[in-house]
Scaffold this motif. Structure first.
Motif, PDB file in Angstrom:
ATOM      1  N   PRO A   1       0.539  -1.472  -0.138  1.00 62.27           N
ATOM      2  CA  PRO A   1       0.111  -0.003  -0.166  1.00 62.27           C
ATOM      3  C   PRO A   1       0.764   1.144   0.211  1.00 62.27           C
ATOM      4  N   VAL A   2       2.137   0.953   0.369  1.00 58.58           N
ATOM      5  CA  VAL A   2       2.965   2.210   0.565  1.00 58.58           C
ATOM      6  C   VAL A   2       3.205   2.390  -0.951  1.00 58.58           C
ATOM      7  N   GLY A   3       3.655   1.464  -1.550  1.00 55.55           N
ATOM      8  CA  GLY A   3       4.393   1.860  -2.966  1.00 55.55           C
ATOM      9  C   GLY A   3       2.779   1.986  -3.737  1.00 55.55           C
ATOM     10  N   ARG A   4       1.841   2.137  -3.133  1.00 57.44           N
ATOM     11  CA  ARG A   4       0.475   2.828  -4.251  1.00 57.44           C
ATOM     12  C   ARG A   4       0.812   4.002  -4.271  1.00 57.44           C
ATOM     13  N   LEU A   5       0.631   3.937  -3.169  1.00 58.38           N
ATOM     14  CA  LEU A   5       0.105   6.097  -2.800  1.00 58.38           C
ATOM     15  C   LEU A   5       1.763   6.215  -2.691  1.00 58.38           C
ATOM     16  N   LEU A   6       2.597   5.814  -2.746  1.00 59.61           N
ATOM     17  CA  LEU A   6       3.865   6.974  -3.735  1.00 59.61           C
ATOM     18  C   LEU A   6       3.566   6.665  -4.802  1.00 59.61           C
TER      19      LEU A   6
ATOM     20  N   PRO B   1      -2.804   0.256 -12.702  1.00 53.66           N
ATOM     21  CA  PRO B   1      -1.878   0.813 -14.049  1.00 53.66           C
ATOM     22  C   PRO B   1      -0.096   0.447 -13.937  1.00 53.66           C
ATOM     23  N   VAL B   2      -0.289   0.031 -12.255  1.00 53.13           N
ATOM     24  CA  VAL B   2       1.728   0.436 -12.408  1.00 53.13           C
ATOM     25  C   VAL B   2       1.815  -0.665 -13.733  1.00 53.13           C
ATOM     26  N   ARG B   3       1.623  -2.237 -13.689  1.00 55.72           N
ATOM     27  CA  ARG B   3       1.584  -2.970 -14.310  1.00 55.72           C
ATOM     28  C   ARG B   3       1.665  -3.298 -15.879  1.00 55.72           C
ATOM     29  N   ALA B   4       0.809  -1.522 -15.850  1.00 55.63           N
ATOM     30  CA  ALA B   4       0.695  -0.864 -17.617  1.00 55.63           C
ATOM     31  C   ALA B   4       1.454  -0.123 -17.918  1.00 55.63           C
ATOM     32  N   ILE B   5       3.021   0.065 -17.348  1.00 55.45           N
ATOM     33  CA  ILE B   5       4.221   1.134 -17.473  1.00 55.45           C
ATOM     34  C   ILE B   5       5.035  -0.212 -18.210  1.00 55.45           C
ATOM     35  N   ASP B   6       5.854   0.175 -18.655  1.00 55.02           N
ATOM     36  CA  ASP B   6       7.556  -0.253 -19.288  1.00 55.02           C
ATOM     37  C   ASP B   6       8.178   0.837 -18.162  1.00 55.02           C
ATOM     38  N   ALA B   7       8.783  -0.435 -17.699  1.00 58.19           N
ATOM     39  CA  ALA B   7       9.689  -0.571 -16.963  1.00 58.19           C
ATOM     40  C   ALA B   7      11.066   0.581 -17.622  1.00 58.19           C
ATOM     41  N   ARG B   8      11.246   0.151 -19.403  1.00 61.65           N
ATOM     42  CA  ARG B   8      12.204   0.384 -19.813  1.00 61.65           C
ATOM     43  C   ARG B   8      12.501   1.812 -19.928  1.00 61.65           C
ATOM     44  N   GLU B   9      11.357   2.495 -19.781  1.00 60.70           N
ATOM     45  CA  GLU B   9      10.687   3.790 -19.785  1.00 60.70           C
ATOM     46  C   GLU B   9      10.976   4.907 -18.808  1.00 60.70           C
ATOM     47  N   ALA B  10      10.442   3.849 -17.710  1.00 57.85           N
ATOM     48  CA  ALA B  10      10.860   4.403 -16.407  1.00 57.85           C
ATOM     49  C   ALA B  10      12.199   4.914 -16.264  1.00 57.85           C
ATOM     50  N   VAL B  11      12.836   3.857 -16.208  1.00 57.62           N
ATOM     51  CA  VAL B  11      14.440   3.571 -16.000  1.00 57.62           C
ATOM     52  C   VAL B  11      14.555   4.734 -16.661  1.00 57.62           C
ATOM     53  N   LYS B  12      14.608   5.228 -18.290  1.00 56.75           N
ATOM     54  CA  LYS B  12      15.307   6.086 -19.237  1.00 56.75           C
ATOM     55  C   LYS B  12      15.163   7.439 -18.758  1.00 56.75           C
ATOM     56  N   ALA B  13      13.774   7.499 -17.182  1.00 62.90           N
ATOM     57  CA  ALA B  13      13.120   8.927 -17.074  1.00 62.90           C
ATOM     58  C   ALA B  13      14.248   8.782 -16.140  1.00 62.90           C
ATOM     59  N   ALA B  14      14.154   8.381 -15.257  1.00 61.17           N
ATOM     60  CA  ALA B  14      14.624   8.566 -13.678  1.00 61.17           C
ATOM     61  C   ALA B  14      16.316   9.087 -13.957  1.00 61.17           C
ATOM     62  N   ALA B  15      16.660   7.923 -14.644  1.00 59.16           N
ATOM     63  CA  ALA B  15      18.155   8.014 -14.821  1.00 59.16           C
ATOM     64  C   ALA B  15      18.795   9.242 -15.208  1.00 59.16           C
TER      65      ALA B  15
ATOM     66  N   ALA C   1      10.350  -1.179  -8.877  1.00 59.16           N
ATOM     67  CA  ALA C   1      11.384  -0.508  -9.651  1.00 59.16           C
ATOM     68  C   ALA C   1      10.357   0.831 -10.607  1.00 59.16           C
ATOM     69  N   VAL C   2       9.424   0.176 -10.715  1.00 56.95           N
ATOM     70  CA  VAL C   2       8.466   1.635 -10.820  1.00 56.95           C
ATOM     71  C   VAL C   2       7.798   2.417 -10.523  1.00 56.95           C
ATOM     72  N   THR C   3       7.931   2.616  -9.090  1.00 55.83           N
ATOM     73  CA  THR C   3       7.614   3.330  -7.933  1.00 55.83           C
ATOM     74  C   THR C   3       9.118   3.788  -8.052  1.00 55.83           C
ATOM     75  N   LEU C   4       9.565   3.389  -7.262  1.00 52.77           N
ATOM     76  CA  LEU C   4      10.958   4.235  -7.277  1.00 52.77           C
ATOM     77  C   LEU C   4      11.371   4.836  -7.737  1.00 52.77           C
ATOM     78  N   CYS C   5      11.090   4.538  -9.211  1.00 60.30           N
ATOM     79  CA  CYS C   5      11.941   5.485 -10.397  1.00 60.30           C
ATOM     80  C   CYS C   5      11.144   6.732 -10.675  1.00 60.30           C
ATOM     81  N   SER C   6       9.824   5.942  -9.827  1.00 56.69           N
ATOM     82  CA  SER C   6       8.932   7.680 -10.161  1.00 56.69           C
ATOM     83  C   SER C   6       9.262   8.768  -9.190  1.00 56.69           C
ATOM     84  N   LEU C   7       9.745   7.744  -7.825  1.00 53.84           N
ATOM     85  CA  LEU C   7      10.588   8.997  -6.846  1.00 53.84           C
ATOM     86  C   LEU C   7      11.886   9.745  -6.948  1.00 53.84           C
TER      87      LEU C   7
END
Length: 1208
Positions: free
Chosen positions: A984-989, A1114-1128, A1043-1049
């Motif tokens: 739940p913490v990850g969903r909120l963040l 919705p978290v599963r719909a996100i491409d982890a590669r794009e998330a990493v690229k944006a976070a990096a 990974a997606v949540t931490l990249c969003s942070l």
């Protein structure tokens, strides 16, 4: 009141407090009890001495006051004088006070006129003896022995008490532990100091052994005198008989304490010789002759109660007590000192068999004291099973003799003549010439129905049926289980002659005319064969027996009346016990006949048919468990059962074929049995439901409902054609049960529990079709109302069953039934407040949320949020307590007992608490997910409701809590809980990255701990993922979400702790790993979307709802590669590309290379002109692994807005 010692607490004050503790005024009594507990816990000097002083004042203190003082003193000694492993020291009771207590206690024991006071003093002395015998109370055992002597000046009651106390003290000394205090830490002692301590303990052991051996001669002498007076029947025989029994009890405990007979061989030989002589003298008086005839004529109750004033019956009862004690002494001596007892076994065993089994009248077997029956059978059984009394074991030809030590072999050689004589005596009892007579006596006197039981069958059939069930208990002391136990031991020792005698008796009865007496013997023979069937399976062709005799009995129309019912019931019982041996065709026929007899006019026959049907259904359930297993597992089970031989892990071709054949045979038999059950289902269920109104006892009704429940559980979906039969009868069942309210809450709760079990199986097997049936609903919801009503008298035992039924209703309902929603509003808050079934309530709330969504949760949101918060807060408190305990343990000085300190401080999570808190976190995660889905597309993320904010804070605190052992090293039970709270913490963040400081109340250390823990746990890879595909899917989902949540942070850049170069690099590494798995993750999600629709009527509805939620996540719909690229890119903007690359290289060069090519838009690896990675490089290996994965990519790329709050 005066005392021989100076009391720190005045005696008058202690007496006044005791008097107040007996007051009727609640306040006065409570205050006095608290004062007494305080004195006891503080080991206040003079407290126990003052209590003994009060108990000694016979003239000044009434009996109730003295009794109260004795009870408190007994309890205080039991706690104040206990040696604790932590302190290794005696209590603070002064030595002079201990001496006064010992002296006064003995005086009170022998002189107080109240037996109740004396009993408590006996227990007090026993508690003291555990610590002070043999030193410093070396005089206790001889003083008690002297006081019990017939020539002592002590009153007769005191003599009896002295013997009783001696017995209790010896019993306490069985497990005497010798503990000696050390002057320093035991780890600092020298070898010499250790030897001195060991010598001190050994001296105490020898002193105790000498004191106990010194008791044997005077005890034997006293017992002889008392026994002679009892047998002579002269003046005082009643008192002397009781003293003889007490002396034998003390001798029995003495045999337990003595480790050997060194130095007292002659005394032991004399004692055992006199024991068998006394037994030979008592047996004729007790088991035959005028006294036995009078006892049999008076009936068992009058005889067991002491004769009701008749001196002859009283004497017979005393003889019975002494007979029991004699056998107990013999039994203990045989168990503890088997070699020395061997010479005395033949005459005593012969006496037991001839006098107690062959010569004793059958009616007396039922009237004699139950303990006498049990001890007699136990003695004979132990003798028959004793390996040292077997010739092959003594000669060394038994395979088990290879485990005997050299000392054991030399001892066997020393006592070889006596052991062989004992073996020959036992074998002679089971020889073909003697065995038939013995078997017949056991069947006719112990196993066959007695006249009293036949009368009970006729007068109260349900009571008779209940008593027969009780007799199956291992603790039963009635004649039938005693006789069966003896027969089984005889078969264990010599199966051939015993089995031949039993089967010959059955054949003889089969040919005999059906007279009432022969029918009783025949039924007893049935019972004996059925109870001993595991020993007779290879010698009895049950298929032939069923076809030639049992089937004819069940078909016969000539067997009428009571005795005809007895024979039918015996045949039905045998079918239930041995029915698994039948081939498919006779099994089907037997089931049909059993079902027919459920409607028999005789209630006992009907109930026996119900039990037989339940047994046959149970066999099918066991077969179904076998059939449902994979082929290899079936073979392993057959090998374990002796069907095959297993050589290592490889089977030969013949063994493989044999295993396949056996497995196919079991499968075919199960299919045949299942067809037979389905063919009889309507008749069985209809007959069972029709039987219920005829029954008066709740236990009988429970038996019937269990049979119905078994059939429902077995048939599963095949029960669907019979749903109308069940549903039409359910309202009548509820009406019958509702009419039993006057029979007490306990029995009624069992009845409701059985009905709940039946309905639960019905729902789980038939699914939504059962829930949708109005007739089921007419029973279901009133039953749930009753089971969850905390105001009901039988609520306590029914709540668990009711909650299980509630869960079953949710799992089989396609929509949330309105009555269930009303029930939740009425019942869940009260059950949650009770605090005993929080886990079950939270799971039920989860089911309501899945079926009814947020509207179903609205009326309960406050109570559920409070329960979630309370559960998680309790887990946090336990974790903090564990951390404090760990710190205390680490800070403890080297000399302290670390193991004891660890046990007393580091409690850790209980499994129940961890499960409850994990369930709470799961429910919170579901509620957060439902809130997100309820928001309009493209709108701002909804704010968490005020009720759930404390729960979210508690979940974050649990995810970040310090267990005292680092970020990642978590308790086994705490790991799953932390992962559940991260959900739940990850969903909120993910929706609101700025929430982290608010969730953790601005605690920077907690934020760092949570982030570091999240990175490590999110990126962990379980070894099971390599072998179990489903575990691999779950692992990829976990890594992707983290990974997606931490990249969003990282992208939102709202958490200062994430700006740490190392932490940011670690989070990116987790994202890179998830990016490498993106194609496989996308295929997993594609399979999830394309998963074929299940038959909703037969599926767990809650699983289907969870599946639908997972598809819409919705978290599963996100491409982890794009998330990493944006976070990096975001991290590089504040950290610098060069430093980021260096940090990633330090962690994993391959992953750093992967990110470089991911950011540049190239394929994985260093590409040549042809677009392929350079051969031999690590990147080339990664590329090869990617190409080996099966094709297709279904992924939705994320935009920066999907990742979080957008650029700052």
């Amino acid at each position: 009141m005066e005392s021989d010692i100076a009391h720190s607490i005045p005696v008058e004050r202690v007496y006044s407090t005791l008097s107040s503790a007996l007051s009727n005024d609640h306040g006065t009594r409570t205050a006095a009890e608290q004062q007494l507990r305080a004195w006891e816990s503080d080991a206040a000097p003079g407290f126990i001495g003052s209590l003994l002083n009060v108990a000694a004042e016979v003239q000044a203190v009434p009996e109730e006051g003295r009794l109260m003082a004795a009870v408190v003193a007994k309890n205080a000694v039991g706690s104040s004088w206990r040696k604790t492993l932590g302190s290794r020291e005696w209590s603070r009771v002064p030595d002079d006070e201990k001496q006064y207590i010992r002296t006064t206690a003995t005086a009170v024991l022998l002189g107080d006129p109240s037996d109740r006071v004396a009993l408590q003093i006996t227990l007090l002395i026993t508690n003291i003896a555990r610590f002070d015998v043999p030193q410093p109370w070396e005089g206790l055992l001889p003083d008690l022995m002297a006081a019990a002597a017939e020539e002592s000046p002590v009153a007769p009651a005191g003599k009896q008490r002295a013997l009783t106390t001696l017995k209790h003290v010896l019993q306490a000394l069985r497990g005497k532990k010798f503990v000696i205090s050390t002057p320093t830490d035991a780890r600092l002692l020298t070898e010499r100091e250790f030897e001195e301590l060991a010598d001190g303990i050994q001296r105490q052991r020898l002193q105790l052994e000498q004191q106990c051996k010194a008791l044997l001669a005077p005890l034997r002498m006293q017992w002889e005198q008392h026994t002679a007076a009892l047998l002579g029947g002269g003046e005082g025989w009643a008192r002397r008989g009781g003293s003889a029994a007490a002396a034998l009890s003390a001798i029995r405990e003495l045999m337990h304490v003595l480790q050997d007979f060194e130095g007292i061989e002659e005394a032991i030989t004399a004692l055992l010789t006199e024991l068998q002589q006394a037994a030979a003298a008592i047996a004729p008086l007790l088991l035959s002759g005028p006294l036995a005839a009078a006892a049999s004529a008076a009936g068992g109750e009058a005889a067991a109660a002491g004769g009701g004033g008749d001196p002859q019956l009283q004497r017979w009862q005393l003889l019975g007590k002494n007979w029991e004690r004699l056998l107990q002494v013999a039994l203990v001596t045989m168990d503890r000192h088997t070699f020395q007892f061997a010479a005395h076994l033949p005459p005593l065993m012969s006496l037991c068999i001839n006098a107690a089994l062959l010569a004793m009248d059958a009616s007396l077997v039922h009237h004699i004291r139950p303990k006498a029956r049990v001890v007699l059978v136990r003695f004979c059984a132990r003798a028959l099973l004793q390996q040292l009394y077997r010739r092959d074991f003594v000669d060394g030809s038994n395979s088990e003799t290879r485990f005997i030590s050299d000392l054991g072999r030399s001892t066997i050689a020393k006592y070889r003549p006596q052991l062989l004589a004992a073996s020959d005596a036992l074998d002679a009892l089971l020889a073909p010439a003697q065995c038939p007579q013995l078997v017949e006596a056991i069947v006719q006197k112990y196993i066959m129905l007695s006249p009293d039981e036949v009368a009970e069958w006729e007068a109260d059939p349900e009571s008779f049926a209940r008593n027969v069930d009780v007799e199956t208990s291992p603790d039963a002391d009635t004649p039938r289980p005693c006789g069966v136990a003896l027969l089984e031991c005889m078969l264990e020792r010599a199966d051939e002659p015993v089995a031949a005698a039993l089967l010959a008796m059955a054949a003889q009865q089969q040919a005999a005319p059906l007279t009432p007496s022969n029918i009783l013997v025949r039924e007893g023979t049935y019972r004996a064969i059925g109870e001993c069937f595991p020993h007779l399976r290879s010698k009895v062709d049950f298929n032939a027996w069923y076809s030639s005799e049992l089937r004819l009995i069940l078909h016969s129309s000539e067997l009428t009346g009571l005795h005809g019912s007895i024979l039918r019931a015996g045949a039905l019982w045998l079918v239930g016990v041995c029915g698994a041996e039948l081939q498919p065709a006779p099994w089907t026929d037997a089931l049909r006949l059993v079902v027919q007899h459920v409607s028999h006019a005789d209630v006992v026959v009907a109930l026996m048919a119900v039990s037989a049907a339940t047994a046959l259904l149970g066999n099918c359930l066991e077969e179904s468990q076998f059939v449902s297993q994979p082929p290899r597992r079936k073979k392993l089970q057959l090998e374990g059962a002796g069907g095959l031989s297993l050589h290592g892990l490889a089977l030969s071709d013949d063994e493989e074929a044999q295993g396949d054949t056996l497995a196919a045979q079991v499968d075919a038999e199960f299919r045949s049995h299942l067809d037979a059950v389905e063919g009889q289902t309507d008749a069985l269920i209809g007959a069972c439901f029709a039987l219920l109104p005829r029954l008066g006892e709740i236990e009988s009704m429970v038996r019937v409902l269990q049979c119905v429940s078994s059939s429902v559980e077995l048939l599963g979906d095949r029960l669907r054609p019979h749903l109308a039969t069940i549903c039409s009868a359910l309202p009548q069942v509820w009406q019958v049960i509702s009419q039993r309210k006057q029979q007490g809450a306990g029995g009624l709760a069992r009845l409701h529990s059985a009905l709940i079990s039946t309905v639960t199986h019905l729902l789980l097997r038939l699914g939504s079709a059962a829930v949708a049936d109005s007739r089921v609903a007419a029973l279901l919801f009133p039953l749930l109302q009753h089971a969850t009503n905390l105001g009901s008298p039988d609520a306590e035992p029914l709540v668990d069953d009711g909650l299980r039924l509630w869960s079953a209703v949710l799992a089989t309902s396609e929509q949330l039934p309105p009555p269930l929603q009303e029930l939740a509003v009425q019942r869940l808050p009260a059950i949650l407040r009770r605090g005993q079934d929080t886990t079950a309530c939270l799971k039920i709330a989860e089911g309501h949320a899945l079926l009814g969504g947020l509207p179903a949760m609205a009326p309960l949101m406050g109570q559920l949020a409070e329960a979630i918060t309370g559960s998680l807060a309790a887990a946090v408190a336990m974790a903090l307590q564990t951390a404090a305990a760990v710190k205390q343990l680490l800070a403890a000085p080297p000399g302290q007992d670390q193991q004891q300190l660890h046990r007393s401080t580091v409690k850790g999570f209980s499994a129940e608490q961890a499960t409850e808190s994990t369930t709470a976190a799961t429910l919170l995660s579901l509620l957060v997910q439902l809130l997100d889905q309820a928001a309009a597309p493209g709108s701002q993320p909804p704010e968490l409701p005020a009720e759930l904010q404390p729960a979210a804070t508690a979940a974050a605190a649990m995810a970040a809590v310090d267990f005292g052992s680092g970020v990642v090293r978590l308790p086994a039970l705490g790991l799953t809980l932390v992962e559940a709270c991260l959900e739940p913490v990850g969903r909120l963040l993910f929706k609101q990255p700025t929430l982290l400081p608010a969730l953790l109340s601005g605690n920077a250390e907690a934020e760092i701990r949570l982030l570091d823990r999240w990175v490590v746990l999110g990126g962990a890879r379980d070894i099971a993922e390599m072998f179990v595909p489903s575990m691999g899917v779950l692992g990829r989902v976990r890594r992707h979400r983290a990974a997606v949540t931490l990249c969003s942070l990282l992208y939102a850049d709202t958490c200062p702790a994430m700006r740490s170069p190392d932490r940011a690099a670690q989070a990116l590494v987790l994202g890179i790993r998830a990016a490498r798995e993106q194609e496989q993750f996308a295929r997993d999600q594609h399979r999830l979307q394309e998963m074929p629709a299940h038959d909703s009527a037969h599926s767990d509805q809650l699983v289907l709802r969870r599946l639908a939620l997972a598809r819409a996540d919705p978290v599963r719909a996100i491409d982890a590669r794009e998330a990493v690229k944006a976070a990096a890119a975001k991290v590089a903007s504040w950290l610098g590309e060069e430093l980021l690359r260096r940090k990633l290289q330090q962690i994993d060069p391959v992953l750093a290379d992967y990110l470089t090519h991911l950011l540049t838009g190239q394929a994985i690896g260093s590409l040549s002109e042809g677009g392929s990675p350079q051969p031999g490089s690590l990147v080339a290996q990664l590329h090869q692994q990617q190409q080996q994965q099966d094709g297709g990519e279904v992924a939705m790329l994320a935009t920066p807005q999907q990742l979080g709050s957008g650029p700052r």
